[in-house]
Design a protein around this motif. Structure first.
Motif, PDB file in Angstrom:
ATOM      1  N   CYS A  62       9.940  -0.044  -8.236  1.00 39.04           N
ATOM      2  CA  CYS A  62       8.490   0.132  -8.138  1.00 39.04           C
ATOM      3  C   CYS A  62       8.115   0.135  -6.662  1.00 39.04           C
ATOM      4  O   CYS A  62       8.328  -0.852  -5.950  1.00 39.04           O
ATOM      5  CB  CYS A  62       7.760  -0.988  -8.869  1.00 39.04           C
ATOM      6  N   CYS A  63       7.587   1.253  -6.193  1.00 41.49           N
ATOM      7  CA  CYS A  63       7.211   1.400  -4.784  1.00 41.49           C
ATOM      8  C   CYS A  63       5.690   1.280  -4.643  1.00 41.49           C
ATOM      9  O   CYS A  63       4.952   1.996  -5.330  1.00 41.49           O
ATOM     10  CB  CYS A  63       7.665   2.757  -4.240  1.00 41.49           C
ATOM     11  N   ARG A  64       5.239   0.400  -3.772  1.00 36.93           N
ATOM     12  CA  ARG A  64       3.805   0.272  -3.512  1.00 36.93           C
ATOM     13  C   ARG A  64       3.565   0.410  -2.011  1.00 36.93           C
ATOM     14  O   ARG A  64       3.970  -0.456  -1.227  1.00 36.93           O
ATOM     15  CB  ARG A  64       3.264  -1.055  -4.018  1.00 36.93           C
ATOM     16  N   SER A  65       2.926   1.488  -1.641  1.00 39.52           N
ATOM     17  CA  SER A  65       2.631   1.710  -0.223  1.00 39.52           C
ATOM     18  C   SER A  65       1.400   0.907   0.169  1.00 39.52           C
ATOM     19  O   SER A  65       0.629   0.435  -0.684  1.00 39.52           O
ATOM     20  CB  SER A  65       2.418   3.196   0.047  1.00 39.52           C
ATOM     21  N   HIS A  76      -2.314  -0.149   1.679  1.00 42.10           N
ATOM     22  CA  HIS A  76      -3.672   0.381   1.667  1.00 42.10           C
ATOM     23  C   HIS A  76      -4.104   0.672   3.106  1.00 42.10           C
ATOM     24  O   HIS A  76      -3.724  -0.022   4.046  1.00 42.10           O
ATOM     25  CB  HIS A  76      -4.650  -0.619   1.050  1.00 42.10           C
ATOM     26  N   HIS A  94      10.890  -4.351  -6.732  1.00 42.71           N
ATOM     27  CA  HIS A  94       9.565  -4.071  -6.178  1.00 42.71           C
ATOM     28  C   HIS A  94       9.671  -3.962  -4.659  1.00 42.71           C
ATOM     29  O   HIS A  94      10.185  -4.865  -3.994  1.00 42.71           O
ATOM     30  CB  HIS A  94       8.566  -5.167  -6.549  1.00 42.71           C
ATOM     31  N   ILE A 151       7.240  -3.336  -1.426  1.00 39.70           N
ATOM     32  CA  ILE A 151       5.812  -3.367  -1.078  1.00 39.70           C
ATOM     33  C   ILE A 151       5.655  -3.230   0.427  1.00 39.70           C
ATOM     34  O   ILE A 151       6.177  -4.047   1.193  1.00 39.70           O
ATOM     35  CB  ILE A 151       5.153  -4.670  -1.562  1.00 39.70           C
ATOM     36  N   ASN A 157      -0.287  -3.451   4.410  1.00 40.40           N
ATOM     37  CA  ASN A 157      -1.571  -2.754   4.508  1.00 40.40           C
ATOM     38  C   ASN A 157      -1.935  -2.485   5.964  1.00 40.40           C
ATOM     39  O   ASN A 157      -1.512  -3.212   6.877  1.00 40.40           O
ATOM     40  CB  ASN A 157      -2.687  -3.588   3.866  1.00 40.40           C
ATOM     41  N   THR A 189       6.770   7.453  -0.788  1.00 39.21           N
ATOM     42  CA  THR A 189       5.467   6.921  -1.212  1.00 39.21           C
ATOM     43  C   THR A 189       4.608   6.731   0.035  1.00 39.21           C
ATOM     44  O   THR A 189       4.789   5.757   0.765  1.00 39.21           O
ATOM     45  CB  THR A 189       5.624   5.578  -1.957  1.00 39.21           C
ATOM     46  N   GLU A 243       1.030   3.177  -6.065  1.00 42.26           N
ATOM     47  CA  GLU A 243       1.982   2.308  -6.760  1.00 42.26           C
ATOM     48  C   GLU A 243       2.618   3.125  -7.870  1.00 42.26           C
ATOM     49  O   GLU A 243       1.920   3.581  -8.785  1.00 42.26           O
ATOM     50  CB  GLU A 243       1.292   1.072  -7.331  1.00 42.26           C
ATOM     51  N   GLU A 244       3.914   3.347  -7.770  1.00 41.16           N
ATOM     52  CA  GLU A 244       4.580   4.223  -8.729  1.00 41.16           C
ATOM     53  C   GLU A 244       6.039   3.814  -8.873  1.00 41.16           C
ATOM     54  O   GLU A 244       6.646   3.280  -7.946  1.00 41.16           O
ATOM     55  CB  GLU A 244       4.476   5.679  -8.271  1.00 41.16           C
TER      56      GLU A 244
END
Length: 331
Positions: free
Chosen positions: A13-16, A18, A67, A69, A72, A121, A152-153
């Motif tokens: 799970c990739c979360r770039s 904000h 995960h 992450i 930001n 991402t 988030e994908e």
């Protein structure tokens, strides 16, 4: 490379990050009671990036990292101060890794070179400060843009080994034995089918300090393209090979029929594999005499370069290297 250490498929799970918000600050100091807008822009959120590393052969180091992450971006400040960029997360992966969207299957990136970097991402864009919105009719804008949210994908990382020559054959055809003879690789070898459970790579030394890479994949059986045996899980590892070396044992009751079965399995899995140059090696020839070898040669396809070899006695191993090297430079 042990089976527990070879991982060619991971889902993460990739979360770039904000993007930071722009500032709506108005300039004030002891000499300026009502200054104009001087809000800075927000910083970009951190990216998730793949980077090729030729020293890696497996995705094992990412197997338990579910995960990822990124940081930001920072918010904009007064005096046209821009926010800081979020820290990017760089994931090092082996050459030959493909990143695809877990939901749509769309390919996002493909790593084919050492040091190659691809954003999979992207981070959110930072918002504009109020200094961007001043005009003759609105000299003190009191608004600024918020930062764009990151993504988030779920992403699938899939490894397809890069090699010059791929060994294709039924179980127990002598593929691992050949790899151990011509290279420093130490695959598991035993006298029963499916000894090889994961692909193995070996660097084959050639004349004048030249070399090429050989890949040994687990044995294919009839119906492999439909999931039988070890199925199609490892067939993907020969998609990037320049040449396919088919290996069939002299113990086979019908060499030509066995060759057709192998070709048909590749055709069913991916018809483009048939466009690759093919060679045929008949293995374990130490079990037969010259007269039987001549009889068997007469039954083989005439348009396919064929060689009889024995990894135990090193029969025609040098000639096989010559054949592969010539094919590599004419493919």
């Amino acid at each position: 490379m042990s089976s527990s250490n070879f991982i060619d498929y991971v889902k993460i799970c990739c979360r770039s990050g904000h993007g930071g918000a722009g500032s709506a600050h108005l300039h004030r100091d002891k000499k300026t009671a009502k200054g104009g807008p001087d809000g800075g822009d927000g910083g970009r959120g951190g990216h998730i990036i793949l980077k090729g590393n030729s020293q890696l052969w497996t995705l094992l180091h990412l197997q338990y990292q579910k995960h990822v992450i990124a940081e930001n971006g920072g918010n904009g400040g007064p005096s046209h101060s821009s926010g800081s960029f979020g820290k990017d997360i760089v994931l090092e992966v082996p050459i030959g890794t493909i990143a695809r969207d877990a939901e749509t299957g769309e390919i996002k990136a493909e790593i084919t070179e050492d040091g190659q970097m691809e954003i999979i991402t992207p981070g959110g864009r930072g918002g504009l400060g109020n200094a961007h919105f001043k005009s003759p009719t609105n000299q003190t804008p009191r608004h600024a843009q918020p930062g764009e949210p990151g993504l988030e994908e779920w992403t699938i990382l899939e490894l397809k080994l890069l090699a010059d020559v791929g060994l294709v054959g039924f179980p127990n055809a002598g593929k691992s034995t050949l790899l151990s003879v011509v290279s420093a690789a130490t695959p598991k070898i035993a006298n029963y089918p499916f000894t090889t459970l994961v692909p193995n790579l070996g660097v084959v030394a050639y004349r004048d300090y030249k070399s090429f890479v050989m890949a040994d994949i687990p044995g294919i059986i009839e119906g492999a393209s439909e999931g039988k045996g070890l199925g199609i899980r490892f067939l993907k590892h020969i998609e990037r090979n320049s040449i396919l070396l088919f290996m069939i044992s002299v113990e086979s009751p019908d060499i030509a029929a066995e060759y057709e079965v192998l070709v048909n399995e590749l055709r069913t899995y991916n018809p483009e594999l048939l466009h690759k140059q093919r060679l045929l090696a008949i293995t374990k020839t130490d079990l037969i005499d010259d007269e039987l070898e001549a009889e068997m040669r007469a039954t083989l396809p005439k348009d396919l370069p064929t060689i009889f070899i024995s990894s135990m006695t090193n029969k025609n191993i040098t000639q096989l290297k010559d054949m592969i090297w010539k094919a590599l430079h004419t493919a």
